[in-house]
Design a protein around this motif. Sequence first.
Motif, short mmCIF file in Angstrom:
data_model
loop_
_atom_site.label_atom_id
_atom_site.label_comp_id
_atom_site.label_asym_id
_atom_site.label_seq_id
_atom_site.Cartn_x
_atom_site.Cartn_y
_atom_site.Cartn_z
N ILE A 188 0.75 -1.25 0.01
CA ILE A 188 -0.06 0.00 0.11
C ILE A 188 0.95 1.20 -0.07
CG2 ILE A 188 -1.70 1.48 1.53
CD1 ILE A 188 -2.94 -1.33 2.15
N LEU A 189 0.59 2.17 -0.72
CA LEU A 189 1.16 3.59 -0.86
C LEU A 189 0.76 4.35 0.36
CD1 LEU A 189 3.25 5.07 -2.51
CD2 LEU A 189 1.37 5.93 -3.95
N GLU A 190 1.43 4.96 1.03
CA GLU A 190 1.15 5.82 2.12
C GLU A 190 2.36 6.63 2.32
OE1 GLU A 190 0.24 4.05 5.96
OE2 GLU A 190 -1.54 2.93 5.12
N ASN A 191 2.12 8.16 2.26
CA ASN A 191 3.12 9.09 2.26
C ASN A 191 4.19 9.01 1.20
OD1 ASN A 191 1.64 10.35 4.38
ND2 ASN A 191 2.42 8.83 5.87
N ASP A 192 4.00 8.58 0.27
CA ASP A 192 4.99 8.53 -0.83
C ASP A 192 5.62 7.34 -0.99
OD1 ASP A 192 3.69 10.58 -2.31
OD2 ASP A 192 5.03 11.98 -1.20
N ARG A 193 5.40 6.45 0.14
CA ARG A 193 6.11 5.30 0.47
C ARG A 193 5.22 3.89 0.29
NH1 ARG A 193 7.39 5.34 5.97
NH2 ARG A 193 7.85 2.96 5.65
N TRP A 194 5.87 2.86 -0.33
CA TRP A 194 5.02 1.48 -0.34
C TRP A 194 5.38 0.79 0.78
CZ3 TRP A 194 1.46 0.51 -3.83
CH2 TRP A 194 1.30 1.43 -5.01
N ILE A 195 4.39 0.34 1.57
CA ILE A 195 4.63 -0.32 3.07
C ILE A 195 3.83 -1.74 3.02
CG2 ILE A 195 4.84 1.87 4.03
CD1 ILE A 195 1.74 1.57 5.21
N ASN A 196 4.39 -2.06 3.67
CA ASN A 196 3.89 -3.63 3.99
C ASN A 196 2.65 -3.66 4.79
OD1 ASN A 196 6.52 -4.48 3.08
ND2 ASN A 196 7.21 -5.04 4.90
N GLN A 197 1.98 -4.87 4.53
CA GLN A 197 0.71 -4.93 5.32
C GLN A 197 0.47 -6.45 5.86
OE1 GLN A 197 -2.20 -1.89 5.16
NE2 GLN A 197 -0.35 -1.57 5.81
N CYS A 198 -0.10 -6.66 6.86
CA CYS A 198 -0.36 -7.85 7.20
C CYS A 198 -1.89 -8.24 6.78
CB CYS A 198 -0.61 -7.96 8.79
SG CYS A 198 1.06 -8.04 9.70
N VAL A 199 -2.06 -9.22 6.34
CA VAL A 199 -3.53 -9.56 5.82
C VAL A 199 -4.14 -10.73 6.78
CG1 VAL A 199 -4.99 -10.63 3.96
CG2 VAL A 199 -2.76 -9.48 3.38
N TYR A 200 -5.00 -10.33 7.37
CA TYR A 200 -6.09 -11.06 8.32
C TYR A 200 -7.35 -11.43 7.26
CZ TYR A 200 -3.11 -10.67 12.12
OH TYR A 200 -1.89 -10.76 13.09
N TYR A 201 -7.95 -12.37 7.50
CA TYR A 201 -9.17 -12.67 6.82
C TYR A 201 -10.06 -13.81 7.63
CZ TYR A 201 -8.06 -17.57 6.00
OH TYR A 201 -7.79 -18.96 6.45
N ILE A 202 -11.25 -13.39 7.09
CA ILE A 202 -12.40 -14.54 7.29
C ILE A 202 -13.11 -14.78 6.31
CG2 ILE A 202 -14.03 -12.45 8.15
CD1 ILE A 202 -14.86 -14.22 10.68
N ASP A 203 -13.66 -16.21 6.32
CA ASP A 203 -14.45 -16.34 5.18
C ASP A 203 -15.92 -17.04 5.59
OD1 ASP A 203 -14.53 -19.51 4.96
OD2 ASP A 203 -12.43 -19.13 4.77
N LYS A 204 -16.85 -16.75 4.77
CA LYS A 204 -18.14 -17.25 5.26
C LYS A 204 -18.28 -18.73 5.70
CE LYS A 204 -22.88 -16.45 3.57
NZ LYS A 204 -23.54 -16.03 2.33
N ASP A 205 -17.58 -19.60 4.96
CA ASP A 205 -17.70 -20.93 5.69
C ASP A 205 -17.26 -21.41 6.87
OD1 ASP A 205 -18.51 -21.44 3.00
OD2 ASP A 205 -16.95 -22.14 1.99
N ASN A 206 -16.20 -20.49 7.23
CA ASN A 206 -15.50 -20.74 8.39
C ASN A 206 -15.99 -19.70 9.54
OD1 ASN A 206 -14.14 -23.25 7.86
ND2 ASN A 206 -12.81 -21.87 6.64
N HIS A 207 -16.87 -18.83 9.30
CA HIS A 207 -17.37 -17.93 10.23
C HIS A 207 -18.31 -18.18 11.10
CE1 HIS A 207 -18.66 -14.27 11.64
NE2 HIS A 207 -19.72 -14.07 11.04
N LEU A 208 -18.08 -18.03 12.59
CA LEU A 208 -18.93 -18.36 13.49
C LEU A 208 -19.96 -17.03 13.59
CD1 LEU A 208 -16.77 -20.17 15.97
CD2 LEU A 208 -18.18 -21.13 14.46
N HIS A 209 -21.43 -17.25 13.57
CA HIS A 209 -22.11 -16.09 13.56
C HIS A 209 -22.06 -15.57 15.05
CE1 HIS A 209 -23.20 -16.59 9.50
NE2 HIS A 209 -23.61 -17.71 9.77
#
Length: 187
Positions: free
Chosen positions: A166-187
């Motif tokens: 992701i570009l922030e303040n004219d620098r490309w920075i790393n990002q952690c990706v956290y996810y959740i999907d519908k099949d494994n989601h506990l309502h």
Amino acid sequence: MKFEVKMETQNLILRSYLYDDYRNWLSAFNNRYPSQNRFDKGKMDMSECTEEWFKSLVNDHQERAINDKEYIFGVFRKFDGNHIGFVDFSTLLRDNFQWARMGYTIHNQFWRKGYGEEAVTRAINFGFEKLNYHRIEAHIDPENLPSIGLAKKVGMTFECVRNRFILENDRWINQCVYYIDKDNHLH
């Protein structure tokens, strides 16, 4: 055509912004505490955010939702109606993916009350049930420990670090990706 959504939790209402929200919205920004960490903007100059500007913002949110690009929900406390933050989804890809990115912000004067977890949990349910997403991701700076903690609390799983993502303040920075999907989601 108009996109209107209202979701409720025990303490909160998440909904599409209305023109009448301007003063409440502005007050929340003006009453922020000074920055608490480098990921918190704290007090901001809101002088350009006039009522007409806000109406344009609401119209833009409407257009983005109608076109399935982005859904932005104001978060309001039930007992007093105060605007405490917002949650958003950006549709990344539909077709065979049904994939979205999620963002969340709670104004710092409302931190440490459980509102973030409550709002994000409700929004995730809405994303799966009503927006038909299969996968929702949060892209978080690796040093933003409060945001990572919230992602974990709502059931998101760490997937990877995307380098120079992701570009922030004219620098490309790393990002952690956290996810959740519908099949494994506990309502």
